[in-house]
Design a protein around this motif. Structure first.
Motif, PDB file in Angstrom:
ATOM      1  N   ARG A 115       7.403   3.113   5.626  1.00 17.30           N
ATOM      2  CA  ARG A 115       6.404   2.536   6.531  1.00 17.30           C
ATOM      3  C   ARG A 115       5.023   3.109   6.244  1.00 17.30           C
ATOM      4  N   MET A 116       4.958   4.404   5.961  1.00 16.86           N
ATOM      5  CA  MET A 116       3.677   5.012   5.607  1.00 16.86           C
ATOM      6  C   MET A 116       3.105   4.366   4.349  1.00 16.86           C
ATOM      7  N   ARG A 117       3.938   4.207   3.338  1.00 18.90           N
ATOM      8  CA  ARG A 117       3.493   3.653   2.065  1.00 18.90           C
ATOM      9  C   ARG A 117       3.084   2.192   2.170  1.00 18.90           C
ATOM     10  N   SER A 118       3.605   1.481   3.159  1.00 20.08           N
ATOM     11  CA  SER A 118       3.328   0.043   3.250  1.00 20.08           C
ATOM     12  C   SER A 118       1.888  -0.249   3.658  1.00 20.08           C
ATOM     13  N   VAL A 119       1.211   0.710   4.283  1.00 19.34           N
ATOM     14  CA  VAL A 119      -0.185   0.530   4.694  1.00 19.34           C
ATOM     15  C   VAL A 119      -1.078   1.268   3.713  1.00 19.34           C
ATOM     16  N   LYS A 120      -1.896   0.523   2.993  1.00 21.30           N
ATOM     17  CA  LYS A 120      -2.716   1.102   1.923  1.00 21.30           C
ATOM     18  C   LYS A 120      -4.090   1.529   2.433  1.00 21.30           C
ATOM     19  N   ASP A 121      -4.603   2.622   1.861  1.00 21.78           N
ATOM     20  CA  ASP A 121      -5.974   3.027   2.165  1.00 21.78           C
ATOM     21  C   ASP A 121      -6.918   2.389   1.139  1.00 21.78           C
ATOM     22  N   GLU A 122      -8.200   2.652   1.273  1.00 21.23           N
ATOM     23  CA  GLU A 122      -9.195   1.994   0.420  1.00 21.23           C
ATOM     24  C   GLU A 122      -8.991   2.333  -1.048  1.00 21.23           C
ATOM     25  N   ARG A 123      -8.621   3.580  -1.343  1.00 14.89           N
ATOM     26  CA  ARG A 123      -8.411   3.973  -2.734  1.00 14.89           C
ATOM     27  C   ARG A 123      -7.249   3.196  -3.344  1.00 14.89           C
ATOM     28  N   GLU A 124      -6.195   3.032  -2.575  1.00 11.33           N
ATOM     29  CA  GLU A 124      -5.038   2.288  -3.070  1.00 11.33           C
ATOM     30  C   GLU A 124      -5.385   0.823  -3.302  1.00 11.33           C
ATOM     31  N   VAL A 125      -6.128   0.236  -2.379  1.00 12.78           N
ATOM     32  CA  VAL A 125      -6.513  -1.171  -2.530  1.00 12.78           C
ATOM     33  C   VAL A 125      -7.392  -1.357  -3.758  1.00 12.78           C
ATOM     34  N   ARG A 126      -8.284  -0.405  -4.030  1.00 13.46           N
ATOM     35  CA  ARG A 126      -9.138  -0.509  -5.228  1.00 13.46           C
ATOM     36  C   ARG A 126      -8.287  -0.504  -6.492  1.00 13.46           C
ATOM     37  N   ALA A 127      -7.277   0.360  -6.540  1.00 15.50           N
ATOM     38  CA  ALA A 127      -6.397   0.415  -7.715  1.00 15.50           C
ATOM     39  C   ALA A 127      -5.635  -0.902  -7.871  1.00 15.50           C
ATOM     40  N   ILE A 128      -5.168  -1.446  -6.766  1.00 15.32           N
ATOM     41  CA  ILE A 128      -4.450  -2.718  -6.809  1.00 15.32           C
ATOM     42  C   ILE A 128      -5.374  -3.833  -7.283  1.00 15.32           C
ATOM     43  N   ARG A 129      -6.606  -3.842  -6.797  1.00 14.12           N
ATOM     44  CA  ARG A 129      -7.557  -4.862  -7.250  1.00 14.12           C
ATOM     45  C   ARG A 129      -7.772  -4.777  -8.761  1.00 14.12           C
ATOM     46  N   ARG A 130      -7.893  -3.557  -9.288  1.00 13.61           N
ATOM     47  CA  ARG A 130      -8.088  -3.409 -10.736  1.00 13.61           C
ATOM     48  C   ARG A 130      -6.873  -3.937 -11.489  1.00 13.61           C
ATOM     49  N   ALA A 131      -5.691  -3.662 -10.956  1.00 15.41           N
ATOM     50  CA  ALA A 131      -4.467  -4.151 -11.594  1.00 15.41           C
ATOM     51  C   ALA A 131      -4.415  -5.682 -11.571  1.00 15.41           C
ATOM     52  N   ILE A 132      -4.887  -6.277 -10.502  1.00 15.79           N
ATOM     53  CA  ILE A 132      -4.931  -7.739 -10.408  1.00 15.79           C
ATOM     54  C   ILE A 132      -5.892  -8.316 -11.442  1.00 15.79           C
ATOM     55  N   VAL A 202       4.876 -18.755 -15.273  1.00 15.95           N
ATOM     56  CA  VAL A 202       4.448 -17.478 -15.863  1.00 15.95           C
ATOM     57  C   VAL A 202       4.267 -16.479 -14.725  1.00 15.95           C
ATOM     58  N   ASP A 203       5.031 -15.401 -14.790  1.00 20.18           N
ATOM     59  CA  ASP A 203       5.017 -14.365 -13.749  1.00 20.18           C
ATOM     60  C   ASP A 203       4.765 -13.037 -14.443  1.00 20.18           C
ATOM     61  N   LEU A 204       3.670 -12.354 -14.080  1.00 17.98           N
ATOM     62  CA  LEU A 204       3.325 -11.106 -14.768  1.00 17.98           C
ATOM     63  C   LEU A 204       2.596 -10.162 -13.828  1.00 17.98           C
ATOM     64  N   GLY A 205       2.465  -8.912 -14.257  1.00 14.68           N
ATOM     65  CA  GLY A 205       1.772  -7.921 -13.443  1.00 14.68           C
ATOM     66  C   GLY A 205       1.315  -6.741 -14.277  1.00 14.68           C
ATOM     67  N   ALA A 206       0.275  -6.082 -13.809  1.00 12.52           N
ATOM     68  CA  ALA A 206      -0.263  -4.897 -14.466  1.00 12.52           C
ATOM     69  C   ALA A 206      -0.145  -3.700 -13.530  1.00 12.52           C
ATOM     70  N   ARG A 207      -0.225  -2.504 -14.101  1.00  9.04           N
ATOM     71  CA  ARG A 207      -0.208  -1.277 -13.312  1.00  9.04           C
ATOM     72  C   ARG A 207      -1.422  -0.426 -13.691  1.00  9.04           C
ATOM     73  N   VAL A 208      -2.191  -0.056 -12.687  1.00  6.92           N
ATOM     74  CA  VAL A 208      -3.377   0.777 -12.889  1.00  6.92           C
ATOM     75  C   VAL A 208      -3.309   1.952 -11.934  1.00  6.92           C
ATOM     76  N   GLY A 209      -3.386   3.178 -12.465  1.00  8.19           N
ATOM     77  CA  GLY A 209      -3.320   4.362 -11.605  1.00  8.19           C
ATOM     78  C   GLY A 209      -2.052   4.417 -10.785  1.00  8.19           C
ATOM     79  N   HIS A 210      -0.951   3.918 -11.357  1.00  9.25           N
ATOM     80  CA  HIS A 210       0.377   3.867 -10.729  1.00  9.25           C
ATOM     81  C   HIS A 210       0.524   2.744  -9.700  1.00  9.25           C
ATOM     82  N   TYR A 211      -0.518   1.942  -9.489  1.00  7.69           N
ATOM     83  CA  TYR A 211      -0.441   0.843  -8.530  1.00  7.69           C
ATOM     84  C   TYR A 211      -0.320  -0.492  -9.263  1.00  7.69           C
ATOM     85  N   ASN A 212       0.485  -1.381  -8.690  1.00  7.07           N
ATOM     86  CA  ASN A 212       0.904  -2.595  -9.378  1.00  7.07           C
ATOM     87  C   ASN A 212       0.251  -3.862  -8.845  1.00  7.07           C
TER      88      ASN A 212
END
Length: 333
Positions: A115-132, A202-212
């Motif tokens: 449950r803790m991990r399911s809510v992302k902070d700003e740093r996590e969201v930035r990493a996810i955006r880069r991965a996107i 086509v289904d794909l994904g990237a990982r940046v700073g451990h975030y997918n």
């Protein structure tokens, strides 16, 4: 990164009257400590947390900050001294580990960690955006090749992963599914060559700073446009439900209402979506039997799919939950 999360986890342990928690999942260890082990590791959550590392990670010892750690040849010395009640992450403890260290003890699920991990902070969201953004770049090039036709699924999937690896890591093996293969949600690419008349998922994904990241697009010929529009309508209905305070199941129910209207609900073979972060698939689930509610900061996929007898269509985007849902993917649909 880690210290505040460790304190919060210890508060949960105290509230649950759990003397010690055992964390083995590397993603959760990273989440709590900021250190991502490359080999076996155990984080003991207790009054004074202790990170046990294998000798494989010994040369990286200097990277660890904010938590006591030690390198051990074997974990037995510390794990044999556990008391009669322990906590562990459900689904991560192997039978061998259980029989060796936990058998006969009262084992409590540390579900609060997910449950803790399911809510992302700003740093996590930035990493996810880069991965996107990395994934979107690869998707664009691959879809251009799909439209040209003549290339095999395997070759297209390999190109997708190569394009991602130029900038980041691959989150998972790319899926390229053409023709009848697109009726299989998790099809593994083959030597089948893509034709102009094929629907191609086509289904794909990237990982940046451990975030997918995780995204899907479907190329359809003119004969598939009607089904594509139905799936897109279903996705848009599901996305609208991804706002803080709403029931998690409502996104799935909204998707199903649209597909049912057009007679395609039975061809929807999976749930509507899932959380994405340190793992490609993590909590919460967007399914009709899921309990709980959306919380601001969750990042989820909305990915309805219809798999008819002739071909399949799936559209997937990542959504940041807030007062209103915010689609993080920018790639055209």
């Amino acid at each position: 990164m880690g210290t505040g999360r460790l304190e919060k986890a210890l508060d949960h342990l105290c509230a649950g009257n759990i003397p010690v928690g055992i964390v083995q999942k590397p993603e959760t260890i990273f989440y709590l400590t900021g250190f991502y082990p490359s080999s076996s590791a155990v984080l003991l959550l207790r009054a004074e947390p202790l990170l046990l590392l294998s000798q494989m990670d010994g040369p990286r010892f200097g990277e660890i900050k904010g938590v006591k750690a030690k390198v051990v040849e074997k974990f037995e010395g510390d794990l044999k001294r556990l008391g009669p009640k322990v906590g562990a992450e459900k689904g991560t403890v192997s039978l061998a580990f259980y029989e060796k260290y936990l058998k006969g003890k009262e084992v409590v699920d540390l579900d609060f960690l997910q449950r803790m991990r399911s809510v992302k902070d700003e740093r996590e969201v930035r990493a996810i955006r880069r991965a996107i953004r990395v994934a979107e770049g690869a998707m664009g090039e691959v879809l251009e090749s799909v439209k040209a036709g003549g290339e095999s699924e395997r070759s297209l999937a390999a190109r997708a992963e190569y394009l991602i690896k130029r900038e980041a890591e691959v989150a998972f093996e790319a899926i390229v599914a053409s023709g009848r293969n697109s009726t299989i949600p998790h099809h593994r690419p083959t030597d089948r060559r893509v034709r102009a008349c094929d629907a191609v998922i086509v289904d794909l994904g990237a990982r940046v700073g451990h975030y997918n990241s995780d995204m899907t697009r479907t190329h359809v010929p003119p004969t598939g446009e009607e089904l594509y529009e139905i799936v897109l309508e279903a996705q848009e209905a599901g996305i609208k439900e991804c706002y803080a305070g709403n029931a998690l199941k409502n996104a799935d129910l909204a998707v199903r209402r649209v597909l049912r209207e057009y007679g395609y609900e039975d061809a929807f073979l999976h749930s509507t979506g899932h959380g994405v972060g340190l793992e490609v698939h993590e909590g919460p689930r967007l399914a009709r039997d899921e309990k709980g509610r959306f919380e601001a900061g969750m990042v989820v996929t909305v990915e309805p799919g219809v798999y008819s007898k002739r071909f399949g269509v799936r559209i997937e985007d990542m959504v940041l939950v807030g007062p209103r849902p915010r689609v993080l993917s920018r790639f055209r649909k």
